[in-house]
Design a protein around this motif. Structure first.
Motif, PDB file in Angstrom:
ATOM      1  N   TRP A 185       0.825  -1.203   0.000  1.00 57.17           N
ATOM      2  CA  TRP A 185       0.000   0.000   0.000  1.00 57.17           C
ATOM      3  C   TRP A 185       0.860   1.255   0.000  1.00 57.17           C
ATOM      4  O   TRP A 185       0.373   2.366  -0.241  1.00 57.17           O
ATOM      5  N   TYR A 207     -12.366   4.536   5.008  1.00 59.77           N
ATOM      6  CA  TYR A 207     -11.052   4.437   4.362  1.00 59.77           C
ATOM      7  C   TYR A 207      -9.924   4.786   5.332  1.00 59.77           C
ATOM      8  O   TYR A 207      -8.767   4.420   5.095  1.00 59.77           O
ATOM      9  N   ASP A 210      -7.867   1.887   6.100  1.00 58.12           N
ATOM     10  CA  ASP A 210      -6.820   1.490   5.160  1.00 58.12           C
ATOM     11  C   ASP A 210      -5.500   2.143   5.549  1.00 58.12           C
ATOM     12  O   ASP A 210      -4.441   1.501   5.497  1.00 58.12           O
ATOM     13  N   THR A 272      -7.208   1.912  -4.742  1.00 61.81           N
ATOM     14  CA  THR A 272      -8.041   0.861  -4.155  1.00 61.81           C
ATOM     15  C   THR A 272      -9.137   0.429  -5.121  1.00 61.81           C
ATOM     16  O   THR A 272      -9.634   1.223  -5.921  1.00 61.81           O
ATOM     17  N   ALA A 297      -5.338  -6.204   3.762  1.00 57.72           N
ATOM     18  CA  ALA A 297      -6.292  -5.233   3.238  1.00 57.72           C
ATOM     19  C   ALA A 297      -7.515  -5.163   4.136  1.00 57.72           C
ATOM     20  O   ALA A 297      -7.733  -6.032   4.985  1.00 57.72           O
ATOM     21  N   THR A 298      -8.296  -4.117   3.928  1.00 56.55           N
ATOM     22  CA  THR A 298      -9.619  -4.069   4.539  1.00 56.55           C
ATOM     23  C   THR A 298     -10.588  -4.797   3.607  1.00 56.55           C
ATOM     24  O   THR A 298     -10.225  -5.184   2.493  1.00 56.55           O
TER      25      THR A 298
END
Length: 403
Positions: A185, A207, A210, A272, A297-298
């Motif tokens: 990321w 978000y 994230d 994303t 990740a979410t």
């Protein structure tokens, strides 16, 4: 296809969110409280013990694509067969955001809702969602165990819904524009990114998780153990990272079709995404790939929840069982673009490679995914000596970040 899920929060929705900031929400069903154990205790309610005569109708709040009657696509109709088999006429209100869902469920006009994890705890804490007797949902036994009794759909070992579908938020990139291929990321959070103006991010307060997930792996001194449980120092660090990222963002997205168009045109080259967006973009000849980054990740795991004020509870239970039946769950998953919750659904998908593409039942894969969970003052990572930043503050911060 997957529809728009979370747009920018409205002022009206924020009112509902603020109610949870102190772990209580105005509802005729009562409100939750925090016990001496530091845990959230929902209003005392008993799950329905037996099924009675069906009431002839059921009123639902759902994401677009979850309750299809063939009017948008003749091949997508699991409503009419349900009505024919049960005698329950389906009425559905399509919600554009999780905040919409919370507000609608507070009215008491709806029997069930397809809530994501950034709404479910709000509904439980406010007393707007009732415990669910899973024994009254025969198809529940075939739901993947990893989706049952989780932090976003249960409290204290009590189920507050039936898992429906799930997926991960991935990192997508243009293979002809981004080199080397990203594996972290860090590609979207780098301050001096060479892709400035062409990076995209999901347009939602959730978000922030994230950013927290990235910091959890790259700044261990912050002590982040769960991206949805942030004390003030951790929260401030996530906000600072997103403020820095904002200078490089070309566009925030919430409509998946717009993201497809942006990657096709090259306006966006990195950001994303969802698996369905990757598939759609590739089918339209966009040179894109996606990865689950090294930090994890979410993701989302949606749950059908029963209203505490349901006027048609027996038809609602019939719907909960229907929507996670193998054949129907397979239909919804393929149409919507997510992994099905029922492990037997994979035997009924038209595309025999569908479940592999969406990693259905892949526990190793999903151990790296942190499903959306409503941030509340009671830290969901188990800490009792601090107060975590509630979702209302996430909404306020997100508005400030975007300017």
């Amino acid at each position: 296809m997957r529809a728009t899920r979370h747009l920018a929060a409205t002022a009206a929705a924020l009112t509902a969110v603020l109610a949870l900031a102190t772990a209580c929400g105005g509802s005729s069903g009562g409100s939750g409280s925090v016990g001496s154990d530091g845990k959230l205790h929902p209003p005392k309610m008993t799950a329905q013990r037996t099924l009675g005569p069906r009431e002839g109708a059921v009123n639902l709040v759902a994401w677009a694509g979850y309750v299809e009657d063939g009017s948008d696509d003749p091949k997508a109709d699991w409503v009419h067969p349900f009505e024919q088999q049960t005698g329950c006429t389906v009425h559905v209100k399509i919600a554009g955001t999780s905040d919409d869902m919370v507000s609608l469920m507070k009215t008491g006009q709806y029997d069930a809702v397809s809530a994501s994890g950034d709404a479910s705890l709000r509904l439980i804490a406010a007393g707007d969602a009732a415990p669910v007797n899973t024994d009254l949902v025969p198809n529940y036994k075939d739901v993947f165990d990893g989706l049952k009794l989780q932090a976003w759909n249960s409290v204290g070992g009590v189920a507050y819904g039936i898992p429906h579908g799930y997926g991960a938020n991935l990192l997508m990139y243009r293979t002809d524009k981004v080199s080397p291929a990203p594996t972290s990321w860090g590609a979207v959070f780098a301050k001096d990114s060479p892709y400035k103006g062409h990076i995209t991010a999901y347009d939602s307060p959730i978000y922030l998780a994230d950013a927290a997930l990235y910091l959890m792996r790259t700044r261990p001194e912050l002590g982040i153990k769960n991206p949805y449980a942030l004390d003030q120092k951790q929260f401030d660090a996530a906000v600072a990272l997103l403020r820095q990222q904002n200078a490089n963002i070309g566009e925030y997205w919430s409509d998946y079709l717009k993201e497809v168009s942006a990657f096709k045109s090259g306006d966006s080259v990195l950001g994303t995404t969802w698996q369905v967006i990757v598939n759609t973009a590739q089918s339209e000849k966009a040179p894109v790939k996606a990865v689950l980054p090294s930090e994890g990740a979410t993701g989302w795991s949606d749950t059908w929840m029963l209203s505490a004020k349901a006027k048609h509870p027996n038809c609602a239970y019939a719907w909960l069982n229907w929507i996670v039946s193998p054949q129907v769950n397979a239909q919804v998953a393929e149409y919507f673009g997510e992994a099905p919750a029922n492990r037997l659904a994979c035997d009924h998908t038209v595309d025999k490679g569908f479940c592999a593409a969406y990693h259905a039942g892949d526990s190793a894969y999903y151990r790296r995914v942190w499903f959306w969970t409503t941030p509340i003052p009671q830290c969901v990572d188990g800490r009792k000596d601090v107060t975590c930043v509630p979702y209302a503050k996430w909404v306020q911060a997100w508005t400030s970040i975007k300017g």
